[in-house]
Design a protein around this motif. Structure first.
Motif, PDB file in Angstrom:
ATOM      1  N   GLN A  70     -10.671   3.100  -3.230  1.00 48.28           N
ATOM      2  CA  GLN A  70      -9.777   3.265  -4.380  1.00 48.28           C
ATOM      3  C   GLN A  70      -9.676   2.019  -5.266  1.00 48.28           C
ATOM      4  OE1 GLN A  70      -6.094   4.746  -2.736  1.00 48.28           O
ATOM      5  NE2 GLN A  70      -6.951   6.788  -2.549  1.00 48.28           N
ATOM      6  N   LEU A  87       0.810  -1.216   0.000  1.00 51.02           N
ATOM      7  CA  LEU A  87       0.000   0.000   0.000  1.00 51.02           C
ATOM      8  C   LEU A  87       0.846   1.269   0.000  1.00 51.02           C
ATOM      9  CD1 LEU A  87      -2.869  -0.891   2.501  1.00 51.02           C
ATOM     10  CD2 LEU A  87      -2.810  -1.128   0.016  1.00 51.02           C
ATOM     11  N   VAL A  98      -9.271  -1.413  -0.857  1.00 48.49           N
ATOM     12  CA  VAL A  98      -8.269  -0.396  -0.519  1.00 48.49           C
ATOM     13  C   VAL A  98      -8.938   0.974  -0.526  1.00 48.49           C
ATOM     14  CG1 VAL A  98      -6.133   0.690  -1.325  1.00 48.49           C
ATOM     15  CG2 VAL A  98      -6.377  -1.791  -1.426  1.00 48.49           C
ATOM     16  N   TYR A  99      -8.630   1.773   0.476  1.00 46.85           N
ATOM     17  CA  TYR A  99      -9.234   3.113   0.544  1.00 46.85           C
ATOM     18  C   TYR A  99      -8.272   4.099   1.180  1.00 46.85           C
ATOM     19  CZ  TYR A  99     -10.415   1.440   5.285  1.00 46.85           C
ATOM     20  OH  TYR A  99     -10.360   0.924   6.551  1.00 46.85           O
ATOM     21  N   ASN A 100      -8.611   5.374   1.041  1.00 47.09           N
ATOM     22  CA  ASN A 100      -7.760   6.425   1.603  1.00 47.09           C
ATOM     23  C   ASN A 100      -7.916   6.430   3.126  1.00 47.09           C
ATOM     24  OD1 ASN A 100      -7.306   9.279   2.657  1.00 47.09           O
ATOM     25  ND2 ASN A 100      -6.440   9.397   0.595  1.00 47.09           N
ATOM     26  N   GLN A 148      -2.818   5.042   1.881  1.00 48.38           N
ATOM     27  CA  GLN A 148      -3.848   3.997   1.735  1.00 48.38           C
ATOM     28  C   GLN A 148      -3.924   3.068   2.946  1.00 48.38           C
ATOM     29  OE1 GLN A 148      -2.424   2.128  -1.936  1.00 48.38           O
ATOM     30  NE2 GLN A 148      -4.188   2.954  -3.032  1.00 48.38           N
ATOM     31  N   GLU A 179      -6.438  -0.723   4.116  1.00 50.83           N
ATOM     32  CA  GLU A 179      -7.286  -1.716   3.453  1.00 50.83           C
ATOM     33  C   GLU A 179      -8.157  -2.471   4.439  1.00 50.83           C
ATOM     34  OE1 GLU A 179      -4.287  -4.166   1.620  1.00 50.83           O
ATOM     35  OE2 GLU A 179      -4.114  -5.458   3.371  1.00 50.83           O
TER      36      GLU A 179
END
Ligand SMILES: Cc1cc2nc3c(=O)[nH]c(=O)nc-3n(C[C@H](O)[C@H](O)[C@H](O)COP(=O)(O)OP(=O)(O)OC[C@H]3O[C@@H](n4cnc5c(N)ncnc54)[C@H](O)[C@@H]3O)c2cc1C
Length: 435
Positions: A381, A353, A372-374, A357, A359
Motif C-alpha cells: 500500500q 497503521l 506497508v501492506y494489507n 495494515q 508493515e
C-alpha cells in the motif's frame, strides 16, 4: 464531431476576445496560465501582490543559506511572459464581484473577466499569542518573510522556532546555518508524529539534535515577551527562553480573506467540484486555497503541496479551454529534506497503521524503509523512506498493479535511485526479509 465542436468553440472564444484573470502567480496560477496559452489564444492576465515574476517558494531556504540567489528561484526569464502574451499585474485584488464578472484592484480600477481563477495560496497561522506582533516575530511563507529573516539574523544570537512540521525544521536549519542558537519547540511527543512513525521520528529527532538544535518536545508556546522587540518566550511549562527572534511555523491556512461578502462558497478553503469549479460557473479555485468537496479516495480535501498545485493548474486550464478534465491527483507522494536526511513517501503510509495494515521495517542508523501492506492479502500500500533515495516509478507501479509485499521485495534493489553514488541499501532490505 467533438473535435470540430471544440475548434468552433475556440474560434468563438477568440472572436469574443475572452479574458481569463488569474489571482495569484504561485505555481498553481502560473501552471494554469502556461497550459491555457498552450491550448488557446485566450487573453490571460495574472495578478499578484507578492512579486512581479513567479518564483519557487520551496527554494526560499536555499536563498537564505546562500546556496542560491533569489534570481535562481525564477525558472522563466522575465521576457517569457510578454513573449507568451501573458499579462502580469503586480497589485492586490481587493474585491470580487462575481455577479458582474469583475474584480477590483487596490487602486480602485475594475477588471472584467470571462473566467476567473483563484490561486491565492495559503497564509501562515498566527494563533493570537500575546506578543506575536513584536518586532522579531515572523513566519516563513512570502518573499518578504525571507527578506525579514535575512535582515534580522545579522543582529541576533538566539532564536526560538515554534512548530514541528516541515517549515519549522527548515527555519531551524536556516538559523543554524548562520551559527545561531536555536531552540525548537514541538507540541507533540515526537517530531511530525501525524506523519512519521515513532522510529522515524526518533531518527529525525536525533539528527536535529546532532545539528546543535535544542529540540524540546511536548512543549508549547504560551506567550512572547518584549517591549517593541522580542526579548524572550514563555513556554506552557512557564519556562523562559531568551531570544531575539521567534519563527512561527504552526501550519498554514487557505488564503481566502478575499471571499468574504462574495457569493463564492468556502469552508476552510474555496469549495470546488471535480473540475475545480466553484459554485459560480465561470470561477475556479486551484492550489493551496482550494478545498475539494469530494476528494478521491485516500486523498484530503486540502493538500498544500507543490505538485498538487501544479496539477490543479494544468487541469483547470483544460476545462477553461473547452476540454473539461476531472482533477485526478493519482497516488499520494511527498518528499522533504530534514537537514541532511531525505524523506520520500508514496501511497498510504499512516503514522499509526490502520487495523487492516501491517508493515515491514528496515532500519540502519539514520536510514529506514517502511513498507506497508494489507495484513490479509499482502497487497502493498505504500512506503516511507528516510536517508535512502528511491524511485517513484517503481512504487507507483507496484501500487497500481496491486503487487504483494513478497513480489516487491524480490526486486526492490532496482528501486534504488542513485546506484552509482550510494551503497544500494535496498539489497540489504531485500536480504533482511524472510522471502
Ligand atoms: C517555506 C516553504 C517551503 C515549502 N516546501 C515545500 C516542499 O518542499 N514541497 C512541497 O510540495 N511543498 C512545499 N511548500 C508548499 C508549496 O510551496 C505550496 O503548496 C505552493 O507554493 C502553493 O502554490 P499556490 O500557487 O497554491 O500558492 P502560492 O504560492 O501561495 O501563491 C499565491 C500567490 O497569490 C498571491 N495573492 C493572494 N491573494 C492575493 C490578492 N488578493 N491579490 C493579489 N495577489 C494575491 C500571494 O501573495 C501569492 O503570491 C513549501 C511552502 C513554504 C512556505
Amino acid at each position: 464531431l467533438y473535435h470540430e465542436k471544440n475548434e468552433c468553440y475556440s474560434t468563438w472564444q477568440k472572436i469574443q476576445n475572452m479574458r481569463v484573470v488569474i489571482i495569484g502567480n504561485g505555481v498553481a496560477g502560473i501552471s494554469a496560465a502556461i497550459e491555457i496559452r498552450k491550448q488557446s489564444d485566450l487573453e490571460i492576465t495574472i495578478i499578484s501582490d507578492e512579486t512581479e515574476y513567479f518564483f519557487s517558494r520551496t527554494a526560499l531556504m536555499y536563498v537564505f543559506m546562500g546556496h542560491l540567489k533569489f534570481e535562481h528561484t525564477q525558472p522563466y526569464p522575465n521576457t517569457f511572459w510578454a513573449d507568451n502574451r501573458i499579462k502580469l499585474i503586480k497589485t492586490t485584488v481587493t474585491k470580487i464581484k462575481s455577479a458582474e464578472n469583475k474584480i477590483e484592484l487596490q487602486d480602485g480600477t475594475a477588471l472584467s473577466y470571462h473566467y476567473l481563477v483563484l490561486a491565492m495560496g495559503s497564509k501562515p497561522n498566527f494563533l493570537n499569542w500575546p506578543g506575536q506582533n513584536l518586532d522579531g516575530v515572523t513566519g516563513l511563507y512570502h518573499k518578504k518573510d525571507l527578506e525579514y529573516l535575512i535582515q534580522k539574523t545579522h543582529s541576533i544570537e538566539n532564536a526560538v522556532v515554534i512548530g514541528g512540521g516541515l517549515i519549522g525544521i527548515e527555519m531551524a536549519e536556516m538559523l543554524r546555518s548562520k551559527g545561531k542558537q536555536v531552540t525548537f519547540l514541538v507540541r507533540e511527543a515526537s517530531f511530525w508524529n501525524a506523519v512519521l512513525s515513532e522510529n522515524e521520528s526518533k531518527i529525525i529527532e536525533n539528527h536535529i539534535r546532532a545539528h546543535g538544535v535544542d529540540l524540546q518536545l511536548n512543549t508549547e508556546l504560551s506567550h512572547i515577551i518584549g517591549a517593541e522587540k522580542v526579548k524572550a518566550i514563555i513556554t506552557n511549562q512557564q519556562k523562559k527562553i531568551t531570544c531575539q527572534l521567534v519563527g512561527l511555523a504552526v501550519g498554514v491556512s487557505p488564503n481566502i480573506g478575499l471571499l468574504k461578502d462574495t457569493e463564492i462558497k468556502y469552508k476552510r478553503g474555496i469549495l470546488v467540484n471535480d473540475f475545480l469549479q466553484t459554485n459560480i460557473e465561470n470561477v475556479f479555485a486551484i492550489g493551496d486555497c482550494a478545498e475539494l468537496t469530494t476528494p478521491q479516495p485516500g486523498r484530503r480535501p486540502i493538500e498544500a503541496v507543490w505538485y498538487t498545485a501544479k496539477m490543479m493548474g494544468q487541469t483547470v486550464a483544460k476545462t477553461i479551454c473547452s476540454q473539461p478534465e476531472v482533477y485526478k491527483p493519482g497516488i499520494w507522494f511527498n518528499s522533504a529534506k530534514f537537514f541532511d536526511i531525505e524523506y520520500q513517501t508514496y501511497g498510504n503510509v499512516p503514522a499509526v497503521l490502520e487495523p487492516s495494515q501491517t508493515e515491514f521495517l528496515w532500519q540502519k542508523k539514520q536510514q529506514s524503509i517502511r513498507l506497508v501492506y494489507n495484513r490479509h492479502s499482502g497487497v502493498f500500500q505504500g512506503v516511507n523512506a528516510l536517508g535512502i533515495r528511491i524511485k517513484q516509478d517503481f512504487f507507483e507501479k507496484a501500487i497500481k498493479e496491486k503487487q504483494t509485499i513478497t513480489q516487491i521485495l524480490t526486486h526492490i534493489e532496482t528501486a534504488n535511485f542513485d546506484p552509482e553514488f550510494f551503497k544500494n541499501r535496498l539489497r540489504e532490505v531485500k536480504n533482511s526479509y524472510p522471502l
